[in-house]
Design a protein around this motif. Structure first.
Motif, mmCIF file in Angstrom:
data_model
loop_
_atom_site.group_PDB
_atom_site.id
_atom_site.type_symbol
_atom_site.label_atom_id
_atom_site.label_comp_id
_atom_site.label_asym_id
_atom_site.label_seq_id
_atom_site.Cartn_x
_atom_site.Cartn_y
_atom_site.Cartn_z
ATOM 1 N N LEU A 137 32.776 5.945 -14.726
ATOM 2 C CA LEU A 137 32.831 4.896 -13.710
ATOM 3 C C LEU A 137 32.499 3.518 -14.273
ATOM 4 C CD1 LEU A 137 30.982 6.723 -10.772
ATOM 5 C CD2 LEU A 137 33.455 6.536 -11.145
ATOM 6 N N ASN A 138 31.677 3.481 -15.312
ATOM 7 C CA ASN A 138 31.257 2.225 -15.926
ATOM 8 C C ASN A 138 31.564 2.290 -17.419
ATOM 9 O OD1 ASN A 138 30.055 -0.157 -16.663
ATOM 10 N ND2 ASN A 138 27.953 0.589 -16.458
ATOM 11 N N PRO A 139 32.772 1.899 -17.821
ATOM 12 C CA PRO A 139 33.241 2.123 -19.194
ATOM 13 C C PRO A 139 32.489 1.341 -20.269
ATOM 14 C CG PRO A 139 35.068 1.640 -17.699
ATOM 15 C CD PRO A 139 33.817 1.334 -16.956
ATOM 16 N N GLU A 195 39.689 24.290 -14.811
ATOM 17 C CA GLU A 195 39.111 23.410 -13.795
ATOM 18 C C GLU A 195 38.307 22.284 -14.453
ATOM 19 O OE1 GLU A 195 39.286 23.553 -10.427
ATOM 20 O OE2 GLU A 195 40.738 25.203 -10.560
ATOM 21 N N THR A 196 38.184 21.156 -13.749
ATOM 22 C CA THR A 196 37.297 20.067 -14.170
ATOM 23 C C THR A 196 35.880 20.413 -13.705
ATOM 24 O OG1 THR A 196 39.084 18.465 -13.912
ATOM 25 C CG2 THR A 196 36.846 17.594 -14.011
ATOM 26 N N TRP A 197 34.959 20.508 -14.664
ATOM 27 C CA TRP A 197 33.583 20.913 -14.358
ATOM 28 C C TRP A 197 32.680 19.684 -14.379
ATOM 29 C CZ3 TRP A 197 30.182 24.302 -18.105
ATOM 30 C CH2 TRP A 197 29.025 24.698 -17.427
ATOM 31 N N HIS A 198 31.994 19.443 -13.273
ATOM 32 C CA HIS A 198 31.017 18.353 -13.197
ATOM 33 C C HIS A 198 29.650 18.942 -13.554
ATOM 34 C CE1 HIS A 198 34.480 17.294 -10.711
ATOM 35 N NE2 HIS A 198 34.266 16.062 -11.133
ATOM 36 N N ASP A 199 29.430 19.089 -14.854
ATOM 37 C CA ASP A 199 28.264 19.819 -15.367
ATOM 38 C C ASP A 199 27.071 18.880 -15.531
ATOM 39 O OD1 ASP A 199 29.951 18.633 -17.323
ATOM 40 O OD2 ASP A 199 28.958 19.764 -18.917
ATOM 41 N N PHE A 208 24.111 12.183 -9.936
ATOM 42 C CA PHE A 208 24.926 10.991 -10.141
ATOM 43 C C PHE A 208 25.646 10.613 -8.846
ATOM 44 C CE2 PHE A 208 24.205 12.509 -14.439
ATOM 45 C CZ PHE A 208 24.023 11.324 -15.157
ATOM 46 N N PRO A 209 26.263 9.428 -8.789
ATOM 47 C CA PRO A 209 26.932 8.988 -7.555
ATOM 48 C C PRO A 209 28.044 9.950 -7.120
ATOM 49 C CG PRO A 209 26.675 7.137 -9.065
ATOM 50 C CD PRO A 209 26.269 8.362 -9.815
ATOM 51 N N PRO A 210 28.243 10.089 -5.805
ATOM 52 C CA PRO A 210 29.227 11.051 -5.282
ATOM 53 C C PRO A 210 30.632 10.863 -5.838
ATOM 54 C CG PRO A 210 27.876 10.171 -3.500
ATOM 55 C CD PRO A 210 27.512 9.409 -4.729
ATOM 56 N N GLU A 211 31.017 9.606 -6.104
ATOM 57 C CA GLU A 211 32.396 9.374 -6.563
ATOM 58 C C GLU A 211 32.674 10.005 -7.926
ATOM 59 O OE1 GLU A 211 30.359 5.196 -6.853
ATOM 60 O OE2 GLU A 211 30.194 7.027 -5.631
ATOM 61 N N LEU A 212 31.620 10.215 -8.709
ATOM 62 C CA LEU A 212 31.793 10.856 -10.018
ATOM 63 C C LEU A 212 32.267 12.301 -9.861
ATOM 64 C CD1 LEU A 212 31.494 10.110 -12.981
ATOM 65 C CD2 LEU A 212 29.116 10.868 -12.896
ATOM 66 N N TYR A 213 31.809 12.949 -8.787
ATOM 67 C CA TYR A 213 32.144 14.360 -8.554
ATOM 68 C C TYR A 213 33.544 14.522 -7.952
ATOM 69 C CZ TYR A 213 27.203 14.869 -9.505
ATOM 70 O OH TYR A 213 25.975 14.831 -10.112
ATOM 71 N N GLN A 214 34.158 13.390 -7.588
ATOM 72 C CA GLN A 214 35.531 13.437 -7.075
ATOM 73 C C GLN A 214 36.570 13.386 -8.193
ATOM 74 O OE1 GLN A 214 35.703 14.028 -3.796
ATOM 75 N NE2 GLN A 214 33.457 13.875 -3.893
ATOM 76 N N LEU A 215 36.142 12.991 -9.381
ATOM 77 C CA LEU A 215 37.085 12.838 -10.491
ATOM 78 C C LEU A 215 37.596 14.195 -10.960
ATOM 79 C CD1 LEU A 215 35.261 10.105 -12.606
ATOM 80 C CD2 LEU A 215 37.270 9.801 -11.157
ATOM 81 N N ARG A 216 38.863 14.235 -11.312
ATOM 82 C CA ARG A 216 39.481 15.440 -11.871
ATOM 83 C C ARG A 216 40.280 15.046 -13.109
ATOM 84 N NH1 ARG A 216 36.458 17.000 -8.805
ATOM 85 N NH2 ARG A 216 36.600 18.522 -7.110
#
Length: 258
Positions: A20-22, A63-67, A71-79
């Motif tokens: 989210l913050n490159p 699958e994309t794993w949010h391991d 962290f902010p909710p929008e990070l867990y929306q990324l695939r």
């Protein structure tokens, strides 16, 4: 050398927030991808797949794993829905067997953020097949280097080989002031020493990691440093793609091996 031959890379993937913050690293990864020939496939050894034995992901579409947590909710929306490549995975398993490495197929492992986070910046379309291989913690630095040597020939088949970790990684010592924090001497000394040895092709000193200055403070555990050994095995000529620190002591370097 074939013009399409790709390098091996070591990528410091940093915090999950890189997605989210490159900061400086995201643009560096974008530029790197633009300057490389387009890969036919990508093979990644990630710090976040520690295993007892060497494993290869043979899944068709992992699958994309949010391991991570907190962290902010929008990070867990990324695939990152890039396909796998069972054919390439099978080829890699055969290469390992021929080189004397015992390796196992794993068709169910999801992709950890050590894989998808840097690739999100490099190849955001997620249309290049990706195969993840594990980091066998029972292996020595020399053996992990040997894994890179075994797969180095894939570079000539337009396969991009990546070790994803971090040049320094002590989460307990991070400064939450963010990018303005001063880089501590123990982190810069370690990073500069490793770069100096790689620049002079003294790979053996880096593989003898226990003798590196401030190794315990930079890497209380070795899993984020070990992917560098893999990347070192993929090519003899070292160069720096990017160098920076985040949150004080978190090294964000990117290296290439040709």
């Amino acid at each position: 050398m074939n013009l399409q031959t790709l390098p091996g890379l070591f990528i410091s993937h940093g915090s999950p927030m890189l997605a989210l913050n490159p900061e400086q690293v995201g643009p560096a990864l974008q530029r790197l991808a633009l300057n490389l020939p387009r890969p036919q496939a990508i093979v990644v050894m990630s710090a976040h797949w520690e295993s007892e034995v060497l494993e290869v992901n043979t899944g068709i579409r992992p699958e994309t794993w949010h391991d991570f947590r907190g962290f902010p909710p929008e990070l867990y929306q990324l695939r990152y829905p890039a396909p796998g490549s069972p054919e390439l995975a099978e080829q890699i398993l055969n290469m390992f067997a021929n080189a004397g490495f015992s390796a196992h197929a794993n068709s169910v492992r999801p992709r950890d953020h050590g894989v998808w986070m840097p690739l999100l910046h490099m190849y955001p379309e997620a249309d290049i097949p990706v195969v993840e291989i594990s980091l066998p913690m029972s292996m020595s630095a020399e053996e992990i280097y040997g894994i890179g040597q075994t797969l180095a020939v894939l570079r000539e088949q337009q396969v991009l080989l990546i070790g994803s970790g971090s040049i320094t990684h002590n989460l307990a010592e991070l400064s939450w002031q963010g990018t303005t924090a001063e880089v501590p001497e123990w982190a810069s000394t370690f990073r500069n020493y490793v770069v100096n040895k790689l620049t002079h092709s003294d790979f053996n000193t880096v593989l003898d990691w226990q003798s590196l200055p401030h190794i315990q403070r930079n890497h209380p555990s070795l899993e984020h440093f070990s992917p560098l050994f893999f990347a070192m095995g993929t090519g003899h000529r070292f160069s720096i793609v990017h160098s920076s620190f985040s949150m004080g002591s978190l090294g964000m370097d990117i290296y290439r091996f040709d």
